[in-house]
Design an enzyme around this catalytic site. Sequence first.
Site, PDB file in Angstrom:
ATOM      1  N   ASP A   1      23.204  44.733  52.617  1.00 51.45           N
ATOM      2  CA  ASP A   1      24.144  43.695  51.200  1.00 51.45           C
ATOM      3  C   ASP A   1      23.756  42.126  51.452  1.00 51.45           C
ATOM      4  OD1 ASP A   1      24.255  45.625  49.598  1.00 51.45           O
ATOM      5  OD2 ASP A   1      26.334  46.244  50.828  1.00 51.45           O
TER       6      ASP A   1
ATOM      7  N   LYS B   1      19.761  50.235  51.981  1.00 55.77           N
ATOM      8  CA  LYS B   1      19.442  50.326  51.006  1.00 55.77           C
ATOM      9  C   LYS B   1      18.863  48.929  50.451  1.00 55.77           C
ATOM     10  CE  LYS B   1      23.438  50.444  49.166  1.00 55.77           C
ATOM     11  NZ  LYS B   1      24.079  49.946  48.148  1.00 55.77           N
TER      12      LYS B   1
ATOM     13  N   ASP C   1      19.090  50.824  45.004  1.00 57.53           N
ATOM     14  CA  ASP C   1      19.900  51.403  44.870  1.00 57.53           C
ATOM     15  C   ASP C   1      20.505  50.154  43.095  1.00 57.53           C
ATOM     16  OD1 ASP C   1      23.164  52.143  43.292  1.00 57.53           O
ATOM     17  OD2 ASP C   1      23.342  50.597  45.875  1.00 57.53           O
TER      18      ASP C   1
ATOM     19  N   LYS D   1      20.482  51.656  39.918  1.00 57.15           N
ATOM     20  CA  LYS D   1      21.994  52.177  39.010  1.00 57.15           C
ATOM     21  C   LYS D   1      21.426  52.084  37.664  1.00 57.15           C
ATOM     22  CE  LYS D   1      25.816  51.908  42.148  1.00 57.15           C
ATOM     23  NZ  LYS D   1      25.083  50.915  43.621  1.00 57.15           N
ATOM     24  N   LEU D   2      20.284  52.771  37.198  1.00 57.44           N
ATOM     25  CA  LEU D   2      19.732  52.770  35.634  1.00 57.44           C
ATOM     26  C   LEU D   2      20.435  52.947  34.789  1.00 57.44           C
ATOM     27  CD1 LEU D   2      17.162  51.862  37.356  1.00 57.44           C
ATOM     28  CD2 LEU D   2      15.930  52.351  35.902  1.00 57.44           C
ATOM     29  N   HIS D   3      20.889  53.136  33.819  1.00 57.12           N
ATOM     30  CA  HIS D   3      21.626  53.630  32.404  1.00 57.12           C
ATOM     31  C   HIS D   3      21.313  52.900  31.362  1.00 57.12           C
ATOM     32  CE1 HIS D   3      26.317  54.888  31.679  1.00 57.12           C
ATOM     33  NE2 HIS D   3      25.468  54.807  30.511  1.00 57.12           N
ATOM     34  N   ASP D   4      20.666  53.300  30.443  1.00 55.43           N
ATOM     35  CA  ASP D   4      20.590  53.295  29.425  1.00 55.43           C
ATOM     36  C   ASP D   4      19.788  53.632  28.424  1.00 55.43           C
ATOM     37  OD1 ASP D   4      19.300  51.163  27.102  1.00 55.43           O
ATOM     38  OD2 ASP D   4      19.129  50.282  28.719  1.00 55.43           O
TER      39      ASP D   4
ATOM     40  N   ASN E   1      14.159  56.037  26.605  1.00 59.55           N
ATOM     41  CA  ASN E   1      13.414  56.283  26.689  1.00 59.55           C
ATOM     42  C   ASN E   1      13.388  54.769  27.833  1.00 59.55           C
ATOM     43  OD1 ASN E   1      10.759  56.111  25.346  1.00 59.55           O
ATOM     44  ND2 ASN E   1      11.049  53.756  24.889  1.00 59.55           N
ATOM     45  N   THR E   2      14.376  54.138  27.862  1.00 56.32           N
ATOM     46  CA  THR E   2      14.368  52.615  28.501  1.00 56.32           C
ATOM     47  C   THR E   2      13.782  53.392  29.735  1.00 56.32           C
ATOM     48  OG1 THR E   2      14.963  52.011  26.826  1.00 56.32           O
ATOM     49  CG2 THR E   2      14.459  50.649  28.937  1.00 56.32           C
TER      50      THR E   2
ATOM     51  N   THR F   1      34.033  54.761  42.385  1.00 54.40           N
ATOM     52  CA  THR F   1      35.371  55.310  42.819  1.00 54.40           C
ATOM     53  C   THR F   1      35.970  53.964  43.344  1.00 54.40           C
ATOM     54  OG1 THR F   1      33.581  53.525  45.777  1.00 54.40           O
ATOM     55  CG2 THR F   1      33.871  56.198  45.167  1.00 54.40           C
TER      56      THR F   1
ATOM     57  N   GLN G   1      37.006  47.795  51.904  1.00 57.37           N
ATOM     58  CA  GLN G   1      36.978  49.981  50.973  1.00 57.37           C
ATOM     59  C   GLN G   1      38.322  49.744  51.122  1.00 57.37           C
ATOM     60  OE1 GLN G   1      34.784  51.037  49.984  1.00 57.37           O
ATOM     61  NE2 GLN G   1      32.737  50.261  50.946  1.00 57.37           N
TER      62      GLN G   1
ATOM     63  N   ARG H   1      29.002  46.856  56.196  1.00 57.30           N
ATOM     64  CA  ARG H   1      29.114  46.174  57.535  1.00 57.30           C
ATOM     65  C   ARG H   1      29.133  46.634  58.674  1.00 57.30           C
ATOM     66  NH1 ARG H   1      33.268  44.198  52.593  1.00 57.30           N
ATOM     67  NH2 ARG H   1      32.737  46.930  52.314  1.00 57.30           N
TER      68      ARG H   1
HETATM   69  O1  C5P Z   1      29.493  47.474  53.902  1.00 56.64           O
HETATM   70  P1  C5P Z   1      30.212  48.746  53.497  1.00 56.64           P
HETATM   71  O2  C5P Z   1      29.729  49.709  54.435  1.00 56.64           O
HETATM   72  O3  C5P Z   1      31.070  49.447  52.350  1.00 56.64           O
HETATM   73  O4  C5P Z   1      29.238  48.589  52.090  1.00 56.64           O
HETATM   74  C1  C5P Z   1      28.853  49.928  51.820  1.00 56.64           C
HETATM   75  C2  C5P Z   1      27.602  49.752  50.948  1.00 56.64           C
HETATM   76  O5  C5P Z   1      27.405  50.898  49.567  1.00 56.64           O
HETATM   77  C3  C5P Z   1      27.739  48.852  49.763  1.00 56.64           C
HETATM   78  O6  C5P Z   1      26.175  48.652  49.237  1.00 56.64           O
HETATM   79  C4  C5P Z   1      28.091  49.166  47.936  1.00 56.64           C
HETATM   80  O7  C5P Z   1      27.666  48.484  47.713  1.00 56.64           O
HETATM   81  C5  C5P Z   1      28.107  50.940  48.236  1.00 56.64           C
HETATM   82  N1  C5P Z   1      29.058  51.940  47.372  1.00 56.64           N
HETATM   83  C6  C5P Z   1      30.029  51.009  47.695  1.00 56.64           C
HETATM   84  N2  C5P Z   1      30.937  52.225  47.334  1.00 56.64           N
HETATM   85  C7  C5P Z   1      30.419  53.084  46.078  1.00 56.64           C
HETATM   86  C8  C5P Z   1      29.759  52.736  45.213  1.00 56.64           C
HETATM   87  C9  C5P Z   1      28.519  51.880  46.934  1.00 56.64           C
HETATM   88  O8  C5P Z   1      30.380  50.940  48.869  1.00 56.64           O
HETATM   89  N3  C5P Z   1      31.096  54.082  45.554  1.00 56.64           N
END
Ligand code: C5P
Length: 231
Positions: A9, A30, A57, A59-62, A65-66, A119, A190, A211
Amino acid sequence: MSKTIIALDFSTAEEVVEFLKPFEEPVYVKIGMELTYGAGLDIVRTVKEMGHHIFLDLKLHDIPNTVKGGMKNLAKLGVDLVNVHAAGGIEMMKAAVAGLEEGAAGAKRPLCIAVTVLTSVSKEAMNDQLGIPGEVQDTAIRYALNAKAAGLDGVVCSVHEAASVHEACGKDFLTVTPGIRLASDSKDDQKRVATPDYAKEQGCDMIVVGRSITKSADPYGTYRKIEEMMN
Ligand code: C5P
């Protein structure tokens, strides 16, 4: 193959290259929206040339065909894992797999997993805003079953859902789980976090760690420690 996916990130390619310097063996990383939109898709080639495995990552959503066309081009980048939103439905997920197969042109296609319920979405928001009744867990399992029916390889889910996903979809259906912290770390933004040991106990196949590794004083050492816990 490592079971720990390091969430890169960062916003620039320079930060990524600097961060990955101590990682001498191939690791799984990732690349999400922040990095892709900040550094462009060239970052995929840069990280691949360093020998690492890539979960793209986006996350495609369309419409199907796209998504098929998008996945065809992502497969050509040679990434290892991609994802879609299960909310796009079975037809869209089937199109994602078809696009990946077409793009891979006979080579092994990237694995494809589905995000079930984000989440960050509460039961109240799911019921009142999205109009989906019932418990989040039930929707997550239903979406996981849809993903399996569409031929996907697994889902992104919380540690707390991994065991029920395996129960519903089989032990070979991949569960990839974020929200992981070492017992000594801060939770940051989180809400519900779990340790790598607990993720292993719940049968999570792969964990996504951001992190706890990227902000550590010794990122490579912390990565090794987490990887040992998972194996
Ligand atoms: O820094 P941290 O461990 O919290 O990062 C978690 C990674 O997982 C981030 O890239 C975040 O966008 C991703 N993620 C998440 N929860 C989700 C889906 C993806 O924390 N439900």
